[in-house]
Design an enzyme around this catalytic site. Structure first.
Site, PDB file in Angstrom:
ATOM      1  N   THR A  79      -8.236  -2.187   1.963  1.00  0.00           N
ATOM      2  CA  THR A  79      -7.027  -3.194   1.984  1.00  0.00           C
ATOM      3  C   THR A  79      -6.387  -2.516   3.383  1.00  0.00           C
ATOM      4  O   THR A  79      -5.634  -1.445   3.320  1.00  0.00           O
ATOM      5  CB  THR A  79      -6.134  -3.075   0.828  1.00  0.00           C
TER       6      THR A  79
ATOM      7  N   LYS B 287      -5.714 -11.545   0.435  1.00  0.00           N
ATOM      8  CA  LYS B 287      -5.267 -10.305  -0.359  1.00  0.00           C
ATOM      9  C   LYS B 287      -3.760 -10.334  -0.370  1.00  0.00           C
ATOM     10  O   LYS B 287      -2.958  -9.997  -1.356  1.00  0.00           O
ATOM     11  CB  LYS B 287      -5.732  -9.201   0.032  1.00  0.00           C
TER      12      LYS B 287
ATOM     13  N   LYS C  96       1.984  -0.297  -1.142  1.00  0.00           N
ATOM     14  CA  LYS C  96       1.321  -0.443  -0.009  1.00  0.00           C
ATOM     15  C   LYS C  96       1.002  -1.789   0.559  1.00  0.00           C
ATOM     16  O   LYS C  96       1.171  -2.256   1.578  1.00  0.00           O
ATOM     17  CB  LYS C  96      -0.226   0.222  -0.314  1.00  0.00           C
TER      18      LYS C  96
HETATM   19  P1  NAD Z   1      -9.359   6.931  -2.577  1.00  0.00           P
HETATM   20  O1  NAD Z   1      -8.409   7.425  -1.660  1.00  0.00           O
HETATM   21  O2  NAD Z   1      -9.631   7.009  -3.903  1.00  0.00           O
HETATM   22  O3  NAD Z   1     -10.529   6.642  -1.685  1.00  0.00           O
HETATM   23  C1  NAD Z   1     -10.690   6.823  -0.318  1.00  0.00           C
HETATM   24  C2  NAD Z   1     -11.737   7.828   0.124  1.00  0.00           C
HETATM   25  O4  NAD Z   1     -12.091   7.404   1.541  1.00  0.00           O
HETATM   26  C3  NAD Z   1     -11.072   9.145  -0.229  1.00  0.00           C
HETATM   27  O5  NAD Z   1     -12.539   9.957  -1.174  1.00  0.00           O
HETATM   28  C4  NAD Z   1     -11.240   9.819   1.173  1.00  0.00           C
HETATM   29  O6  NAD Z   1     -11.677  11.113   1.220  1.00  0.00           O
HETATM   30  C5  NAD Z   1     -12.225   8.757   2.153  1.00  0.00           C
HETATM   31  N1  NAD Z   1     -12.114   8.976   3.424  1.00  0.00           N
HETATM   32  C6  NAD Z   1     -11.010   9.061   4.219  1.00  0.00           C
HETATM   33  N2  NAD Z   1     -11.491   8.878   5.365  1.00  0.00           N
HETATM   34  C7  NAD Z   1     -12.821   8.939   5.623  1.00  0.00           C
HETATM   35  C8  NAD Z   1     -13.689   8.820   6.807  1.00  0.00           C
HETATM   36  N3  NAD Z   1     -13.481   8.761   7.981  1.00  0.00           N
HETATM   37  N4  NAD Z   1     -15.141   8.713   6.200  1.00  0.00           N
HETATM   38  C9  NAD Z   1     -15.488   8.771   5.154  1.00  0.00           C
HETATM   39  N5  NAD Z   1     -14.555   8.880   4.070  1.00  0.00           N
HETATM   40  C10 NAD Z   1     -13.282   9.109   4.290  1.00  0.00           C
HETATM   41  O7  NAD Z   1      -8.787   5.034  -2.567  1.00  0.00           O
HETATM   42  P2  NAD Z   1      -9.230   4.063  -3.430  1.00  0.00           P
HETATM   43  O8  NAD Z   1      -8.329   3.930  -4.409  1.00  0.00           O
HETATM   44  O9  NAD Z   1     -10.649   4.113  -3.482  1.00  0.00           O
HETATM   45  O10 NAD Z   1      -8.890   2.927  -2.402  1.00  0.00           O
HETATM   46  C11 NAD Z   1      -9.597   2.660  -1.289  1.00  0.00           C
HETATM   47  C12 NAD Z   1      -9.302   1.230  -0.614  1.00  0.00           C
HETATM   48  O11 NAD Z   1      -9.365   0.023  -1.655  1.00  0.00           O
HETATM   49  C13 NAD Z   1      -7.644   1.248  -0.206  1.00  0.00           C
HETATM   50  O12 NAD Z   1      -7.673   0.430   1.161  1.00  0.00           O
HETATM   51  C14 NAD Z   1      -7.123   0.588  -1.051  1.00  0.00           C
HETATM   52  O13 NAD Z   1      -5.848   0.089  -0.873  1.00  0.00           O
HETATM   53  C15 NAD Z   1      -7.873  -0.495  -1.701  1.00  0.00           C
HETATM   54  N6  NAD Z   1      -7.657  -0.876  -3.209  1.00  0.00           N
HETATM   55  C16 NAD Z   1      -7.690   0.247  -4.026  1.00  0.00           C
HETATM   56  C17 NAD Z   1      -7.575  -0.390  -5.425  1.00  0.00           C
HETATM   57  C18 NAD Z   1      -7.483   0.792  -6.593  1.00  0.00           C
HETATM   58  O14 NAD Z   1      -6.889   0.183  -7.794  1.00  0.00           O
HETATM   59  N7  NAD Z   1      -7.662   1.929  -6.475  1.00  0.00           N
HETATM   60  C19 NAD Z   1      -7.571  -1.784  -5.948  1.00  0.00           C
HETATM   61  C20 NAD Z   1      -7.879  -2.717  -4.475  1.00  0.00           C
HETATM   62  C21 NAD Z   1      -7.992  -2.172  -3.499  1.00  0.00           C
END
Ligand code: NAD
Length: 325
Positions: A123, A198, A273
């Site tokens: 997102t 979204k 966010k």
């Molecule tokens: P998270 O922080 O658990 O996961 C993100 C991962 O990306 C982390 O493990 C981090 O180490 C990794 N990362 C960062 N930079 C990187 C790179 N250069 N190469 C490889 N890996 C890298 O976050 P999440 O909860 O999994 O959310 C991910 C996305 O999904 C976000 O944009 C969030 O807004 C969106 N989202 C989350 C939810 C939710 O409920 N958690 C729901 C809808 C959307």
């Protein structure tokens, strides 16, 4: 929605599809279980995350991993990203110069084979999504933005909703694999349209949750029971998802987070966010919105003052606490 693994065990199907492995970058709360669902459906996935613990968890769930992002991307047909922010995405696409203690990172767009499909499910800002897609296309690749709703529960169960911005042929190419990770896959338009859908939806949600919460607190002050207000509003013009599914008071909807002390659900940090992203889009487009920016401010404070890890419906406790007694 998903293709049969026996027909095409490692590839994508549909017009313009490519065959080969999926490089999955970002194996966090969402990306980890999404990658597992792809592997279980027969796709060949090579995962990478900058955090070693995330890589270990992924391996424990049967996902092959690479030691670097470049190692995962080299030769892949699809580069799927599930990263925290647009900056993370653009840095990964373009590469970053070396800093003291941090080696330079090559840009993934340079490493990938020509015609690779870059599929971003993070997102991020609409402008960043369009910029990322533009960079990918300029480098000779294909680009799709496909943010999700449904949270970690939906990621684990494979019931996410994907909102997709892509050329029609690229949408058809990714639809089967998105169908493995989700239940609904909606083509919203060209590049950036998935992110736009979204944040527009979540702006409605943020504003409506505040409105429902204010109404319940006002009802309390006026001597109305929660059940009485619910029975009227849920069958009247106040009806909305924030009321009938995620009701911010315990009782009327037994499955809502209010019944478990506001354990998320949809965390306040994520609502803050998404509303910030909506605010950025409101500002860049010049929309004369008043409630969207106010909701962004309200949820920004909620997240900063202890609500980050609580369900966003916990905003009602803030409204109640700040009301005159
Ligand atoms: P998270 O922080 O658990 O996961 C993100 C991962 O990306 C982390 O493990 C981090 O180490 C990794 N990362 C960062 N930079 C990187 C790179 N250069 N190469 C490889 N890996 C890298 O976050 P999440 O909860 O999994 O959310 C991910 C996305 O999904 C976000 O944009 C969030 O807004 C969106 N989202 C989350 C939810 C939710 O409920 N958690 C729901 C809808 C959307």
């Amino acid at each position: 929605m998903s293709e049969s693994p026996s027909e095409s065990p490692t590839g994508l199907s549909g017009p313009g599809a490519t065959a080969g492995t999926i490089a999955f970058l970002g194996l966090g709360h969402m990306g980890g279980p999404m990658a597992v669902n792809l592997v279980n459906a027969g796709y060949t996935v090579t995962g990478f995350d900058v955090v070693p613990a995330a890589l270990e968890t992924a391996r424990a769930h049967g996902i092959a991993t690479a030691g670097t992002a470049a190692g995962a991307v080299a030769g892949a047909a699809v580069v799927l990203t599930m990263l925290p922010s647009g900056k993370h995405l653009l840095d990964a696409y373009r590469g970053t110069p070396g800093q003291p203690g941090q080696p330079a990172q090559p840009g993934l767009l340079d490493i990938a084979s020509p015609g690779t499909l870059f599929l971003d499910c993070s997102t991020i800002n609409v402008d960043e999504a369009r910029e990322a897609a533009g960079l990918a296309v300029a480098a000779g690749h294909r680009a799709v933005d496909a943010p999700v709703s449904g949270g970690v529960v939906g990621a684990e169960a494979g019931t996410l909703t994907f909102m997709v911005g892509a050329h029609p042929e690229d949408f058809e190419a990714v639809k089967p694999m998105l169908g493995v990770m989700g239940r609904r896959v909606v083509h919203c338009g060209e590049h950036g349209a998935g992110q736009a859908a979204k944040i527009c939806n979540n702006m409605i949600l943020g504003v409506s949750m505040i409105a429902v919460s204010e109404a319940f607190v006002l009802g309390e002050k006026l001597g109305l029971t929660h059940q009485a207000l619910f029975d009227v509003a849920s069958a009247a013009s106040g009806q909305c998802w924030a009321l009938t599914t995620n009701c911010p008071v315990p009782g009327p909807v037994p499955t809502s987070p209010a019944n478990r002390d506001y354990q998320p659900g949809f965390a306040g940090a994520l609502m803050a966010k998404d509303l910030k992203l909506a605010l950025n889009a409101l500002e860049s487009t010049g929309v004369a919105a008043r409630l969207g920016p106010l909701a962004a401010e309200i949820y920004g404070s909620f997240a900063a003052e202890g609500g980050a890890g609580r369900d966003f419906s916990g905003i009602i406790t803030d409204i109640r606490d700040k009301s005159e007694h």
